[in-house]
Design a protein around this motif. Structure first.
Motif, PDB file in Angstrom:
ATOM      1  N   MET A   1      50.790 -54.698 -10.942  1.00 19.54           N
ATOM      2  CA  MET A   1      49.813 -54.456 -11.960  1.00 19.54           C
ATOM      3  C   MET A   1      49.300 -52.998 -11.900  1.00 19.54           C
ATOM      4  SD  MET A   1      47.442 -57.941 -12.208  1.00 19.54           S
ATOM      5  CE  MET A   1      47.648 -58.624 -10.544  1.00 19.54           C
ATOM      6  N   ALA A   2      49.006 -52.582 -10.969  1.00 21.26           N
ATOM      7  CA  ALA A   2      48.516 -51.126 -10.456  1.00 21.26           C
ATOM      8  C   ALA A   2      49.670 -50.058 -11.140  1.00 21.26           C
ATOM      9  CB  ALA A   2      48.220 -50.921  -9.019  1.00 21.26           C
ATOM     10  N   VAL A   3      50.910 -50.167 -10.632  1.00 21.80           N
ATOM     11  CA  VAL A   3      51.783 -49.151 -11.390  1.00 21.80           C
ATOM     12  C   VAL A   3      52.074 -49.278 -12.789  1.00 21.80           C
ATOM     13  CG1 VAL A   3      53.889 -50.613 -11.258  1.00 21.80           C
ATOM     14  CG2 VAL A   3      53.916 -48.076 -10.639  1.00 21.80           C
ATOM     15  N   GLN A   4      51.718 -50.552 -13.464  1.00 18.11           N
ATOM     16  CA  GLN A   4      51.867 -50.463 -14.885  1.00 18.11           C
ATOM     17  C   GLN A   4      50.494 -49.748 -15.698  1.00 18.11           C
ATOM     18  OE1 GLN A   4      53.413 -54.242 -16.712  1.00 18.11           O
ATOM     19  NE2 GLN A   4      52.804 -55.080 -14.523  1.00 18.11           N
ATOM     20  N   HIS A   5      49.509 -49.848 -14.907  1.00 15.52           N
ATOM     21  CA  HIS A   5      48.420 -49.270 -15.372  1.00 15.52           C
ATOM     22  C   HIS A   5      48.347 -47.709 -15.301  1.00 15.52           C
ATOM     23  CE1 HIS A   5      46.022 -52.429 -16.656  1.00 15.52           C
ATOM     24  NE2 HIS A   5      46.065 -52.951 -15.317  1.00 15.52           N
ATOM     25  N   ILE A   6      49.099 -47.120 -13.914  1.00 17.21           N
ATOM     26  CA  ILE A   6      48.980 -45.642 -13.657  1.00 17.21           C
ATOM     27  C   ILE A   6      50.174 -44.989 -14.415  1.00 17.21           C
ATOM     28  CG2 ILE A   6      49.317 -44.092 -11.611  1.00 17.21           C
ATOM     29  CD1 ILE A   6      47.766 -46.372  -9.886  1.00 17.21           C
ATOM     30  N   GLN A   7      51.277 -45.629 -14.546  1.00 15.67           N
ATOM     31  CA  GLN A   7      52.621 -45.120 -14.935  1.00 15.67           C
ATOM     32  C   GLN A   7      52.101 -44.260 -16.266  1.00 15.67           C
ATOM     33  OE1 GLN A   7      55.977 -47.570 -15.034  1.00 15.67           O
ATOM     34  NE2 GLN A   7      57.262 -45.972 -16.093  1.00 15.67           N
ATOM     35  N   PRO A   8      51.503 -44.683 -17.405  1.00 18.26           N
ATOM     36  CA  PRO A   8      51.317 -43.747 -18.656  1.00 18.26           C
ATOM     37  C   PRO A   8      50.569 -42.727 -18.385  1.00 18.26           C
ATOM     38  CG  PRO A   8      50.782 -46.253 -18.821  1.00 18.26           C
ATOM     39  CD  PRO A   8      50.862 -45.949 -17.615  1.00 18.26           C
ATOM     40  N   PHE A   9      49.931 -42.271 -17.308  1.00 15.84           N
ATOM     41  CA  PHE A   9      49.169 -41.041 -16.834  1.00 15.84           C
ATOM     42  C   PHE A   9      49.757 -40.210 -16.061  1.00 15.84           C
ATOM     43  CE2 PHE A   9      46.275 -44.437 -18.374  1.00 15.84           C
ATOM     44  CZ  PHE A   9      45.471 -43.881 -19.256  1.00 15.84           C
TER      45      PHE A   9
ATOM     46  N   SER B   1      55.830 -40.899   4.423  1.00 18.23           N
ATOM     47  CA  SER B   1      56.769 -41.643   4.216  1.00 18.23           C
ATOM     48  C   SER B   1      56.924 -42.587   3.143  1.00 18.23           C
ATOM     49  CB  SER B   1      57.245 -42.782   5.460  1.00 18.23           C
ATOM     50  OG  SER B   1      56.039 -43.581   5.352  1.00 18.23           O
ATOM     51  N   ALA B   2      56.651 -41.861   2.067  1.00 14.04           N
ATOM     52  CA  ALA B   2      56.553 -42.431   0.639  1.00 14.04           C
ATOM     53  C   ALA B   2      57.869 -42.860   0.081  1.00 14.04           C
ATOM     54  CB  ALA B   2      55.518 -41.582  -0.237  1.00 14.04           C
ATOM     55  N   VAL B   3      58.141 -43.854  -0.766  1.00 11.67           N
ATOM     56  CA  VAL B   3      59.011 -44.196  -1.678  1.00 11.67           C
ATOM     57  C   VAL B   3      59.036 -43.747  -2.998  1.00 11.67           C
ATOM     58  CG1 VAL B   3      60.590 -46.080  -2.520  1.00 11.67           C
ATOM     59  CG2 VAL B   3      59.743 -45.982  -0.188  1.00 11.67           C
ATOM     60  N   PRO B   4      59.685 -42.756  -3.677  1.00 15.91           N
ATOM     61  CA  PRO B   4      59.622 -42.660  -4.852  1.00 15.91           C
ATOM     62  C   PRO B   4      59.830 -43.717  -5.831  1.00 15.91           C
ATOM     63  CG  PRO B   4      61.097 -41.262  -4.058  1.00 15.91           C
ATOM     64  CD  PRO B   4      60.953 -42.515  -2.938  1.00 15.91           C
ATOM     65  N   LEU B   5      58.912 -43.821  -6.711  1.00 18.90           N
ATOM     66  CA  LEU B   5      59.049 -45.017  -7.839  1.00 18.90           C
ATOM     67  C   LEU B   5      59.430 -44.518  -9.287  1.00 18.90           C
ATOM     68  CD1 LEU B   5      56.065 -47.462  -6.749  1.00 18.90           C
ATOM     69  CD2 LEU B   5      58.595 -47.465  -6.079  1.00 18.90           C
ATOM     70  N   TYR B   6      58.480 -43.457  -9.621  1.00 21.28           N
ATOM     71  CA  TYR B   6      58.819 -43.055 -11.030  1.00 21.28           C
ATOM     72  C   TYR B   6      58.507 -41.555 -10.927  1.00 21.28           C
ATOM     73  CZ  TYR B   6      56.605 -42.110 -15.614  1.00 21.28           C
ATOM     74  OH  TYR B   6      56.314 -41.609 -16.900  1.00 21.28           O
ATOM     75  N   LYS B   7      59.232 -40.890 -11.933  1.00 16.73           N
ATOM     76  CA  LYS B   7      58.968 -39.435 -12.135  1.00 16.73           C
ATOM     77  C   LYS B   7      59.091 -39.219 -13.695  1.00 16.73           C
ATOM     78  CE  LYS B   7      59.601 -35.013 -10.674  1.00 16.73           C
ATOM     79  NZ  LYS B   7      59.775 -34.279  -9.165  1.00 16.73           N
ATOM     80  N   ARG B   8      58.057 -38.781 -14.270  1.00 15.91           N
ATOM     81  CA  ARG B   8      58.328 -38.794 -15.890  1.00 15.91           C
ATOM     82  C   ARG B   8      59.190 -37.563 -16.039  1.00 15.91           C
ATOM     83  NH1 ARG B   8      53.077 -36.169 -17.698  1.00 15.91           N
ATOM     84  NH2 ARG B   8      52.211 -38.151 -17.112  1.00 15.91           N
ATOM     85  N   VAL B   9      60.028 -37.804 -17.154  1.00 13.01           N
ATOM     86  CA  VAL B   9      60.941 -37.095 -17.750  1.00 13.01           C
ATOM     87  C   VAL B   9      60.557 -35.824 -18.354  1.00 13.01           C
ATOM     88  CG1 VAL B   9      62.956 -36.669 -18.947  1.00 13.01           C
ATOM     89  CG2 VAL B   9      62.580 -38.787 -17.850  1.00 13.01           C
ATOM     90  N   LYS B  10      60.900 -34.694 -17.966  1.00 10.09           N
ATOM     91  CA  LYS B  10      60.071 -33.545 -18.883  1.00 10.09           C
ATOM     92  C   LYS B  10      60.630 -33.235 -19.960  1.00 10.09           C
ATOM     93  CE  LYS B  10      59.315 -31.350 -14.418  1.00 10.09           C
ATOM     94  NZ  LYS B  10      59.432 -30.082 -13.373  1.00 10.09           N
TER      95      LYS B  10
END
Length: 168
Positions: A140-148, A159-168
């Motif tokens: 739920m959290a990632v869905q709320h955060i992703q648009p921003f 040691s973070a795992v990348p999940l999302y990166k906005r396309v430029k």
């Protein structure tokens, strides 16, 4: 000798810690099977009498999950009737187990947060917690955060795992 610099503390990385949103209060699971004949048969008169004689005050200010631990087929009204009794004392009553309860509590809280503070920032959703944060809360959290967010990672800064990166 070079000075040791904490790059994480000096970064623009925003940490979203679900543990900070953990609802304080006792969690209790009520098993309907305790009021069924041999744990599997609902006899309405006996069921109603058992509920009437149960000490519901023990759930004062608790978060309550109502479930049935047996394979009994019970009518929908049975859980609703238990809720009527428990809700008099409980903070919140949900259908399901304790994990479903945690998911529901996080769903309520996460809907109220202003996520615009993460606009165009890299965000790390903290992964380790001492409290029982369900996987559904992270989803739920990632869905709320992703648009921003500009980017989202999971875990710890080291040691973070990348999940999302906005396309430029």
């Amino acid at each position: 000798m070079d000075e040791i610099v904490n790059k994480v503390a000096n970064s623009v990385l925003e940490v979203f810690d679900l543990e900070e949103y953990y609802s304080k209060g006792a969690r209790t699971q009520i098993d309907i099977s305790q009021w069924l004949y041999e744990g599997i048969v609902l006899k309405e008169k006996d069921f109603r009498e058992a509920l009437k004689n149960h000490d519901w005050s023990q759930y004062e200010n608790h978060f309550v999950a109502i479930h049935c631990s047996t394979d009994a087929i019970i009518p929908a009204w049975a859980s609703i009737l238990v809720t009527v009794h428990a809700a008099t004392f409980a903070k919140k009553v949900v259908s399901g187990n304790l994990q479903a309860l945690e998911s529901y509590l996080y769903q309520e809280i996460l809907q109220k947060i202003d996520y615009s503070i993460y606009q165009d920032k890299p965000v790390i959703i903290k992964g380790c917690s001492k409290k029982p944060v369900p996987e559904s809360a992270y989803i739920m959290a990632v869905q709320h955060i992703q648009p921003f967010a500009r980017s989202i990672m999971y875990g710890e800064a080291c040691s973070a795992v990348p999940l999302y990166k906005r396309v430029k």
